[in-house]
Enzyme design. Structure first.
Site, short mmCIF file in Angstrom:
data_model
loop_
_atom_site.label_atom_id
_atom_site.label_comp_id
_atom_site.label_asym_id
_atom_site.label_seq_id
_atom_site.Cartn_x
_atom_site.Cartn_y
_atom_site.Cartn_z
N ASP A 194 -52.97 -27.06 10.97
CA ASP A 194 -51.71 -27.58 11.48
C ASP A 194 -50.52 -26.81 10.91
OD1 ASP A 194 -49.87 -29.19 12.76
OD2 ASP A 194 -49.98 -30.81 11.28
N MET B 77 -56.72 -29.92 5.15
CA MET B 77 -57.74 -29.49 6.10
C MET B 77 -57.09 -28.96 7.37
SD MET B 77 -60.77 -32.34 6.00
CE MET B 77 -59.71 -33.76 6.25
N SER C 21 -51.30 -31.80 3.76
CA SER C 21 -52.24 -32.84 4.15
C SER C 21 -53.04 -33.29 2.93
CB SER C 21 -53.16 -32.32 5.27
OG SER C 21 -54.01 -33.35 5.74
N THR C 22 -54.35 -33.17 2.96
CA THR C 22 -55.21 -33.67 1.88
C THR C 22 -54.81 -33.06 0.54
OG1 THR C 22 -57.02 -33.84 3.46
CG2 THR C 22 -57.59 -33.91 1.13
N HIS D 244 -49.46 -35.39 6.30
CA HIS D 244 -50.40 -36.21 7.07
C HIS D 244 -50.68 -37.49 6.28
CE1 HIS D 244 -52.10 -32.24 8.97
NE2 HIS D 244 -50.90 -32.55 9.41
#
Length: 376
Positions: free
Chosen positions: A312, A309, A188-189, A215
């Protein structure tokens, strides 16, 4: 705790005013604004912001040039504010590769109404960026603030224990014509920056295909896949419908949707499906990992949990490890945000904890013919 200082940089007076008002409405944020890159650089010195939100397209000095100057002269977390066009996606991905931590899509149409839809995302990412900066210098989140000691340091890979009997759950069996195995990556991030380091280091002879849930919005994933395809020895494609799983390929899940491993006839495919309302993040790492476990024997799955973050994919990957899969968690020092890898580690789901630079080598080592023969 002292207020988080935020510098908003945007050439649009209307957008700048709305962003400042939005952030000033939070008691823990102190905000100043700049009209262009030159003003931003001066305020970085005087205001010393913990976080900068930076428009991509500006006159006099564009956001990419300003970002490069910040990262060289006074590095700190930067969040790009980008349009949803293909050109905006290209510029944003370039910014992420130069060290920006994250991005927020610039609202279109009526700004005040559109900002309401991104307000929570922007505020959350500003706070997350400030926290990452306080934790210490990371790729993409370099900060002059003190560096806290990491709980996880780079270390030699630990032996992988593959149980003779899976711990619960239905275990898939291989079918004729299936790929020999599957690498599942969740991120993600901070992901684009990290993936651009890991994926080009994978050899063209890698025997298993790679499926990635990053993401990211739909307007970005196609551009990102094309960018990676130019960098990698393996072929990279965005999955917008169905794609047959085959070695020599890296598959990127389409943004704002989920990607599942499915069986069609005698072959395994990846299918892009509508985002599940039961899952908070998309493309969902959890759904990808769960579907892999339904169709691929766990001993033939290698999971990699990278920066991001939340949690998931953490439980799904931990369950696959309990059933015989091998797993890698990115270590804290090389993460922009340590949430997703930390959740995998906390659940006992990480076979090894490694820095970014060691991950491609570990994947290749585990998937060389001699290692695969010993594991089988």
């Amino acid at each position: 705790m002292p207020a988080i200082r935020v510098l908003v940089v945007d050439d649009s007076a209307l957008m700048r005013r709305h962003l400042v008002q939005l952030l000033q409405g939070q008691k823990d944020l102190e905000v100043q604004a700049a009209r262009n890159g030159e003003e931003a650089l001066a305020l970085v010195d005087r205001f010393d912001p913990h976080v900068v939100t930076l428009d991509v397209n500006m006159p006099e000095m564009d956001g990419i040039t300003c970002l490069a100057r910040i990262m060289v002269g006074s590095p700190r977390p930067v969040i790009m504010v980008s349009s949803i066009t293909e050109a905006g996606a290209e510029a944003t991905l370039q910014a992420l590769s130069l060290g920006a931590l994250d991005y927020v899509q610039k609202p279109g149409g009526t700004i005040s109404l559109s900002l309401d839809r991104v307000a929570e995302e922007l505020i959350t990412k500003v706070r997350m960026a400030a926290k990452a900066g306080r934790r210490g210098a990371k790729p993409g989140t370099v900060s002059p603030l003190p560096v806290a000691p990491s709980r996880f340091r780079a270390a030699a890979p630990v032996p992988v224990s593959v149980p003779s009997r899976p711990a619960g759950g239905r275990v898939a069996t291989a079918a004729a014509g299936d790929p020999p195995g599957l690498v599942v990556i969740g991120v993600s991030t901070g992901g684009p920056h990290v993936l651009e380091q890991i994926l080009p280091a994978l050899p063209a002879t890698l025997p298993w295909p790679v499926a990635i849930a990053q993401h990211m919005p739909r307007s970005f994933t196609g551009v990102f896949a094309r960018r990676l395809d130019k960098l990698c020895a393996l072929a990279v494609q965005e999955v917008t419908g169905q794609a047959t799983l085959a070695p020599g390929n890296i598959y990127i899940a389409r943004g704002d949707a989920d990607m599942l491993v499915v069986r069609r006839g005698k072959a395994l495919h990846l299918a892009s499906v509508p985002a599940s309302e039961a899952h908070a993040w998309h493309p969902s790492v959890t759904r990808l990992a769960d579907s892999a476990g339904e169709h691929v024997p766990p001993a033939r799955i290698l999971c990699v949990q990278l920066t991001g973050m939340g949690d998931d994919g953490a439980e799904a990957m931990a369950q696959l490890k309990r059933q015989g899969a091998r797993t890698i968690a990115q270590n804290e020092d090389s993460c922009a945000v340590f949430g997703m890898p930390n959740e995998l580690i906390r659940r006992g789901g990480a076979s090894v904890v490694l820095p970014t630079g060691a991950i491609a080598g570990q994947i290749a080592k585990w998937l060389n013919p001699a290692s695969l023969a010993r594991a089988s």
